[in-house]
Design a protein around this motif. Structure first.
Motif, PDB file in Angstrom:
ATOM      1  N   VAL A  91       0.833  -1.283  -0.009  1.00 52.38           N
ATOM      2  CA  VAL A  91      -0.130   0.260  -0.012  1.00 52.38           C
ATOM      3  C   VAL A  91       0.856   1.318   0.056  1.00 52.38           C
ATOM      4  N   GLY A  92       1.845   1.016   0.700  1.00 49.05           N
ATOM      5  CA  GLY A  92       2.836   2.342   0.733  1.00 49.05           C
ATOM      6  C   GLY A  92       3.586   2.500  -0.452  1.00 49.05           C
ATOM      7  N   GLY A 121       1.633   9.709  -4.042  1.00 52.85           N
ATOM      8  CA  GLY A 121       0.487  10.616  -3.913  1.00 52.85           C
ATOM      9  C   GLY A 121       0.429  11.568  -2.774  1.00 52.85           C
ATOM     10  N   LEU A 122       0.917  10.905  -1.736  1.00 48.50           N
ATOM     11  CA  LEU A 122       0.906  11.727  -0.271  1.00 48.50           C
ATOM     12  C   LEU A 122       1.776  12.605  -0.334  1.00 48.50           C
ATOM     13  N   TYR A 151       2.205   2.475  -3.510  1.00 50.52           N
ATOM     14  CA  TYR A 151       1.465   3.188  -4.313  1.00 50.52           C
ATOM     15  C   TYR A 151       0.841   4.163  -3.790  1.00 50.52           C
ATOM     16  N   TRP A 152       0.691   4.400  -2.573  1.00 46.55           N
ATOM     17  CA  TRP A 152      -0.032   5.817  -1.760  1.00 46.55           C
ATOM     18  C   TRP A 152       1.193   6.760  -1.569  1.00 46.55           C
ATOM     19  N   ILE A 153       2.449   6.348  -1.223  1.00 42.10           N
ATOM     20  CA  ILE A 153       3.469   7.379  -0.697  1.00 42.10           C
ATOM     21  C   ILE A 153       3.745   8.456  -1.774  1.00 42.10           C
TER      22      ILE A 153
END
Length: 106
Positions: free
Chosen positions: A43-44, A50-51, A46-48
């Protein structure tokens, strides 16, 4: 004291059974911990990014707002006159001397 082969075999069997019981008991929680770390990493990944973009954008917005607020506050004049008491700065002659001849021996 000499041990017979039967007691060594039974001791080994008890130790082996204990190791198998421990492995069977602890395998579930260990697999759960390892899989949750793996899932969090996935998850990190893919999301990091963007975050990170959102965090950089928020940092820029906060910086711009703080600069605008500081400039606006610095340009405001008080509504009335402000009396300022100006006191003369003490001169060096008023200060006691720290260096000098020191005490005089008699």
């Amino acid at each position: 004291m000499k041990r017979d082969k039967k007691s060594i075999a039974s001791t080994s069997a008890v130790i082996g059974a204990a190791v198998l019981a421990c492995a069977a008991c602890c395998a579930g929680p260990l697999l759960a911990i390892v899989s949750s770390v793996g899932a969090a990493s996935l998850v990190g990944a893919y999301w990091i990014p963007g975050l990170l973009a959102v965090a950089v954008l928020a940092g820029i917005v906060v910086t711009v707002l703080l600069i605008r607020r500081h400039r606006a506050r610095a340009c405001q004049l008080p509504a009335t006159r402000v009396a300022v008491d100006i006191q003369p700065a003490p001169s060096r002659d008023d200060e006691p001397s720290l260096s000098g001849p020191g005490p005089v021996a008699r």
